[in-house]
Design a protein around this motif. Structure first.
Motif, PDB file in Angstrom:
ATOM      1  N   ARG A  95       3.170 -19.570  15.368  1.00 35.24           N
ATOM      2  CA  ARG A  95       1.732 -19.534  15.712  1.00 35.24           C
ATOM      3  C   ARG A  95       1.409 -18.294  16.540  1.00 35.24           C
ATOM      4  NH1 ARG A  95       1.910 -25.034  16.509  1.00 35.24           N
ATOM      5  NH2 ARG A  95       2.343 -24.773  18.727  1.00 35.24           N
ATOM      6  N   ALA A  96       2.280 -18.034  17.499  1.00 38.28           N
ATOM      7  CA  ALA A  96       2.048 -16.864  18.360  1.00 38.28           C
ATOM      8  C   ALA A  96       2.161 -15.574  17.540  1.00 38.28           C
ATOM      9  CB  ALA A  96       3.053 -16.856  19.502  1.00 38.28           C
ATOM     10  N   ALA A  97       3.158 -15.525  16.650  1.00 42.30           N
ATOM     11  CA  ALA A  97       3.357 -14.312  15.843  1.00 42.30           C
ATOM     12  C   ALA A  97       2.175 -14.081  14.902  1.00 42.30           C
ATOM     13  CB  ALA A  97       4.645 -14.429  15.045  1.00 42.30           C
ATOM     14  N   ARG A  98       1.587 -15.184  14.420  1.00 43.46           N
ATOM     15  CA  ARG A  98       0.457 -15.075  13.483  1.00 43.46           C
ATOM     16  C   ARG A  98      -0.747 -14.412  14.145  1.00 43.46           C
ATOM     17  NH1 ARG A  98       0.268 -20.300  10.944  1.00 43.46           N
ATOM     18  NH2 ARG A  98      -1.034 -21.057  12.613  1.00 43.46           N
ATOM     19  N   LYS A  99      -0.829 -14.568  15.460  1.00 44.15           N
ATOM     20  CA  LYS A  99      -1.997 -14.009  16.164  1.00 44.15           C
ATOM     21  C   LYS A  99      -1.983 -12.487  16.186  1.00 44.15           C
ATOM     22  CE  LYS A  99      -3.250 -17.944  18.915  1.00 44.15           C
ATOM     23  NZ  LYS A  99      -3.381 -18.547  20.223  1.00 44.15           N
ATOM     24  N   ARG A 100      -0.810 -11.913  15.962  1.00 42.25           N
ATOM     25  CA  ARG A 100      -0.784 -10.441  15.915  1.00 42.25           C
ATOM     26  C   ARG A 100      -1.189 -10.010  14.504  1.00 42.25           C
ATOM     27  NH1 ARG A 100       4.245  -6.423  17.115  1.00 42.25           N
ATOM     28  NH2 ARG A 100       4.854  -6.970  15.016  1.00 42.25           N
ATOM     29  N   GLY A 101      -2.357  -9.488  14.394  1.00 37.81           N
ATOM     30  CA  GLY A 101      -2.865  -9.067  13.089  1.00 37.81           C
ATOM     31  C   GLY A 101      -2.105  -7.851  12.574  1.00 37.81           C
ATOM     32  N   VAL A 102      -2.202  -7.657  11.266  1.00 37.17           N
ATOM     33  CA  VAL A 102      -1.558  -6.480  10.665  1.00 37.17           C
ATOM     34  C   VAL A 102      -2.662  -5.527  10.225  1.00 37.17           C
ATOM     35  CG1 VAL A 102      -0.070  -5.701   8.797  1.00 37.17           C
ATOM     36  CG2 VAL A 102       0.378  -7.872   9.891  1.00 37.17           C
ATOM     37  N   SER A 103      -2.515  -4.288  10.572  1.00 42.72           N
ATOM     38  CA  SER A 103      -3.542  -3.308  10.227  1.00 42.72           C
ATOM     39  C   SER A 103      -3.623  -3.117   8.712  1.00 42.72           C
ATOM     40  CB  SER A 103      -3.215  -1.977  10.898  1.00 42.72           C
ATOM     41  OG  SER A 103      -4.005  -0.963  10.336  1.00 42.72           O
ATOM     42  N   GLU A 104      -4.861  -3.061   8.210  1.00 45.48           N
ATOM     43  CA  GLU A 104      -5.056  -2.842   6.771  1.00 45.48           C
ATOM     44  C   GLU A 104      -5.367  -1.384   6.463  1.00 45.48           C
ATOM     45  OE1 GLU A 104      -7.888  -5.457   5.021  1.00 45.48           O
ATOM     46  OE2 GLU A 104      -6.579  -7.192   5.224  1.00 45.48           O
ATOM     47  N   GLN A 105      -5.311  -0.561   7.496  1.00 47.27           N
ATOM     48  CA  GLN A 105      -5.709   0.839   7.328  1.00 47.27           C
ATOM     49  C   GLN A 105      -4.557   1.660   6.756  1.00 47.27           C
ATOM     50  OE1 GLN A 105      -8.850   2.016   8.039  1.00 47.27           O
ATOM     51  NE2 GLN A 105      -8.122   3.879   7.064  1.00 47.27           N
ATOM     52  N   PRO A 106      -4.720   2.190   5.534  1.00 48.75           N
ATOM     53  CA  PRO A 106      -3.655   3.055   5.013  1.00 48.75           C
ATOM     54  C   PRO A 106      -3.637   4.382   5.775  1.00 48.75           C
ATOM     55  CG  PRO A 106      -5.177   2.362   3.269  1.00 48.75           C
ATOM     56  CD  PRO A 106      -5.814   2.026   4.573  1.00 48.75           C
ATOM     57  N   PRO A 107      -2.488   5.018   5.844  1.00 50.39           N
ATOM     58  CA  PRO A 107      -2.448   6.318   6.538  1.00 50.39           C
ATOM     59  C   PRO A 107      -3.270   7.357   5.774  1.00 50.39           C
ATOM     60  CG  PRO A 107      -0.291   5.732   5.650  1.00 50.39           C
ATOM     61  CD  PRO A 107      -1.191   4.620   5.318  1.00 50.39           C
ATOM     62  N   ASP A 108      -3.675   8.392   6.496  1.00 47.88           N
ATOM     63  CA  ASP A 108      -4.498   9.436   5.872  1.00 47.88           C
ATOM     64  C   ASP A 108      -3.775  10.056   4.680  1.00 47.88           C
ATOM     65  OD1 ASP A 108      -6.532   9.083   7.614  1.00 47.88           O
ATOM     66  OD2 ASP A 108      -5.880  10.639   9.018  1.00 47.88           O
ATOM     67  N   GLY A 109      -4.518  10.243   3.619  1.00 52.20           N
ATOM     68  CA  GLY A 109      -3.974  10.921   2.444  1.00 52.20           C
ATOM     69  C   GLY A 109      -3.033  10.062   1.621  1.00 52.20           C
ATOM     70  N   PHE A 110      -3.030   8.753   1.878  1.00 56.09           N
ATOM     71  CA  PHE A 110      -2.093   7.885   1.164  1.00 56.09           C
ATOM     72  C   PHE A 110      -2.374   7.884  -0.347  1.00 56.09           C
ATOM     73  CE2 PHE A 110      -1.331   3.631  -0.649  1.00 56.09           C
ATOM     74  CZ  PHE A 110       0.047   3.637  -0.607  1.00 56.09           C
ATOM     75  N   GLU A 111      -3.655   7.692  -0.682  1.00 61.12           N
ATOM     76  CA  GLU A 111      -4.023   7.637  -2.116  1.00 61.12           C
ATOM     77  C   GLU A 111      -3.642   8.943  -2.821  1.00 61.12           C
ATOM     78  OE1 GLU A 111      -6.197   6.843   0.268  1.00 61.12           O
ATOM     79  OE2 GLU A 111      -6.770   4.755  -0.079  1.00 61.12           O
ATOM     80  N   HIS A 112      -3.883  10.038  -2.104  1.00 60.49           N
ATOM     81  CA  HIS A 112      -3.578  11.344  -2.672  1.00 60.49           C
ATOM     82  C   HIS A 112      -2.077  11.456  -2.982  1.00 60.49           C
ATOM     83  CE1 HIS A 112      -4.233  15.538  -3.505  1.00 60.49           C
ATOM     84  NE2 HIS A 112      -3.216  15.849  -2.713  1.00 60.49           N
TER      85      HIS A 112
END
Lengths: 231, 108
Positions: free
Chosen positions: B14-31
């Motif tokens: 439960r405690a670990a679940r509270k730490r969200g995971v960033s959905e932001q890809p690093p710059d230039g990832f798609e490229h």
């Protein structure tokens, strides 16, 4: 479509994607009605199947966040997560022809992502040396005191708990790790986990039951190194 | 005992679940992904092509079957050829009869 929506759409679509998909739709009517700047996932998939990489880039813009979050959960370090996310997108591109428009593209993509993460976990387990990663003294101390206190987790606790859970899951079999992560960390219902993994609902339940047991034993093994009253 | 460990485990999760995971890809990832796709020249797997071919093959087979059936029917509209086909009962009885004949030859 208002200016906000238009700028949002422009952010989602890379330059040239509109033109290659459907210019008429992108331009819309003179009075602005009926203009639909965002092609559907199905249209983008169709264009990508025909080799249009800008359409595929638009799909990556649209769904990249969820894929990256999943890659971060299973990838370990940030660079591993990026490699894993790249692998997911390359597989998705290769398997685009297998996508049927009957289900939303995102569901299909997440299935590809889960499958790729699972393969990655298995490969990592096959290739790695047997090293039992112990907790650091700080983590050991935190685990001992926090677990016995039954306190609400604070900011520091959340970070430490995530680290300890990550270590615990790292010791487990890929299937156990996957099922527990999907059910208990990502909080997905059993049916969704079954759909994502391709396992039956019964298999998911059985695997989760066994995985919980294994995780309990691992946790007990760690905590019993520090015998204390009340534990 | 197991219940105690399970409650510890659940609290940890439960405690670990509270730490969200960033959905932001690093710059230039798609490229970078697109560059890799271009470098690898990754083909789209021909599943659809394969399925398409299979379906076309199925239609061709169906068409051929209909043509063959039509030709057979035109050549023998009353199905007399089929009437002369021995049935299962006759085949079995013939076999038994033959066996009896052999038996009588060996043990007269």
């Amino acid at each position: 479509m208002g200016p906000t929506a238009q700028s949002h759409s422009a952010r989602l679509l890379p330059t040239g994607a509109h033109a290659s998909i459907d210019l008429a739709r992108a331009v819309g009517t003179a009075d602005g009605k009926g203009a639909n700047l965002e092609p559907t996932d199905g249209e983008l998939v169709q264009a990508a199947r025909n080799g249009d990489l800008t359409a595929f880039e638009a799909l990556m813009h649209r769904h990249g966040g969820r894929v990256f979050a999943m890659a971060r959960r299973y990838g370990g370090s940030e660079s591993d997560a990026e490699d894993l996310a790249q692998e997911i997108w390359i597989k998705a591109y290769q398997k685009l022809s297998g996508y049927r428009a009957a289900a939303p593209f995102e569901h299909w993509l997440m299935r590809v992502a889960v499958r790729t993460c699972y393969d990655q976990l298995r490969a990592r387990r096959r290739n790695r040396e047997l090293n039992f990663t112990d907790l650091s003294p700080e983590e050991q101390d935190w685990l001992r005191t926090w677990v016995t206190s039954n306190a609400e987790p604070g900011f520091r606790d959340v970070g430490m708990a995530a680290e300890v859970v990550h270590r615990l899951l790292d010791q487990m079999k890929p299937a156990d790790r996957l099922v527990l992560s999907l059910l208990e960390l990502e909080d997905r219902p059993v049916k969704e986990v079954a759909a994502l993994t391709g396992w039956s609902v019964a298999t998911v339940k059985v695997r989760a039951f066994r995985a919980r047991g294994r995780m309990r034993r691992l946790l007990a093994r760690w905590l019993e190194r520090f015998p204390r009253e009340g534990l | 005992m197991s219940r105690k460990w399970e409650s510890h485990r659940q609290a940890l999760m439960r405690a670990a679940r509270k730490r969200g995971v960033s959905e932001q890809p690093p710059d230039g990832f798609e490229h970078r992904v697109l560059t890799r796709l271009r470098q690898l020249d990754v083909p789209v797997a021909p599943v659809w092509t394969w399925w398409d071919g299979l379906m076309r093959g199925a239609w061709v087979s169906l068409g051929l079957s209909l043509v063959v059936a039509g030709v057979v029917w035109i050549g023998d509209p009353n199905g007399t050829m089929l009437l002369h086909e021995p049935d299962l009962e006759s085949v079995l009885l013939a076999g038994l009869e033959e066996a009896e004949l052999y038996a009588s030859e060996w043990h007269p």
